[in-house]
Design a protein around this motif. Structure first.
Motif, mmCIF file in Angstrom:
data_model
loop_
_atom_site.group_PDB
_atom_site.id
_atom_site.type_symbol
_atom_site.label_atom_id
_atom_site.label_comp_id
_atom_site.label_asym_id
_atom_site.label_seq_id
_atom_site.Cartn_x
_atom_site.Cartn_y
_atom_site.Cartn_z
ATOM 1 N N UNK A 1 1.751 10.229 -4.115
ATOM 2 C CA UNK A 1 1.251 10.656 -2.811
ATOM 3 C C UNK A 1 2.291 10.307 -1.762
ATOM 4 N N UNK A 2 3.192 11.247 -1.543
ATOM 5 C CA UNK A 2 4.255 11.022 -0.564
ATOM 6 C C UNK A 2 3.671 11.093 0.839
ATOM 7 N N UNK A 3 3.953 10.090 1.673
ATOM 8 C CA UNK A 3 3.461 10.160 3.056
ATOM 9 C C UNK A 3 4.056 11.376 3.753
ATOM 10 N N UNK A 4 3.212 12.226 4.233
ATOM 11 C CA UNK A 4 3.666 13.468 4.863
ATOM 12 C C UNK A 4 3.905 13.258 6.344
ATOM 13 N N UNK A 5 4.952 13.864 6.815
ATOM 14 C CA UNK A 5 5.216 13.875 8.241
ATOM 15 C C UNK A 5 4.640 15.161 8.817
ATOM 16 N N UNK A 6 4.213 15.080 10.040
ATOM 17 C CA UNK A 6 3.712 16.279 10.697
ATOM 18 C C UNK A 6 4.904 17.192 10.972
ATOM 19 N N UNK B 1 0.840 -1.205 0.000
ATOM 20 C CA UNK B 1 0.000 0.000 0.000
ATOM 21 C C UNK B 1 0.874 1.254 0.000
ATOM 22 N N UNK B 2 1.948 1.225 0.780
ATOM 23 C CA UNK B 2 2.863 2.369 0.807
ATOM 24 C C UNK B 2 3.499 2.558 -0.559
ATOM 25 N N UNK B 3 3.917 1.470 -1.182
ATOM 26 C CA UNK B 3 4.526 1.572 -2.507
ATOM 27 C C UNK B 3 3.536 2.106 -3.530
ATOM 28 N N UNK B 4 2.305 1.640 -3.469
ATOM 29 C CA UNK B 4 1.287 2.123 -4.410
ATOM 30 C C UNK B 4 1.088 3.628 -4.260
#
Length: 99
Positions: free
Chosen positions: A62-67, A53-56
């Protein structure tokens, strides 16, 4: 005994999976920076599914954003907001009255 390099498992084109302690972690590079994300999953099949899911999401852009980290002023304000004023009467063992 397994070698240190053997604990990474390539899940897709970008993401690899490894186990640290009880939890699985996903490892990938984006914009030249290495990211390691704790999946907080102990089951291997669920970890592979989450890594895919992360790779998709990475392949879709859609880069996972950090707070973002709070500024120093915000951190100080948040810390002092947790303290309650002490009572007027003296106590034998004053408490810190933290959040």
């Amino acid at each position: 005994m397994a070698h240190k390099k053997d604990h990474f498992e390539q899940v897709g084109e970008i993401v690899s999976l490894f186990r640290r302690g009880r939890w699985y972690h996903a490892n990938y590079q984006i914009n030249g920076q290495q990211r390691r994300v704790a999946l907080k999953i102990t089951n291997h099949r669920q970890a592979v599914r989450r890594a895919l899911e992360i790779e998709q999401s990475l392949l879709e852009g859609k880069e996972p954003r950090r707070k973002p980290a709070p500024s120093v002023a915000e951190a100080v304000a948040n810390t002092w907001a947790c303290f309650k004023p002490m009572d007027a009467r003296p106590r034998r063992w004053p408490s810190t009255n933290r959040c």
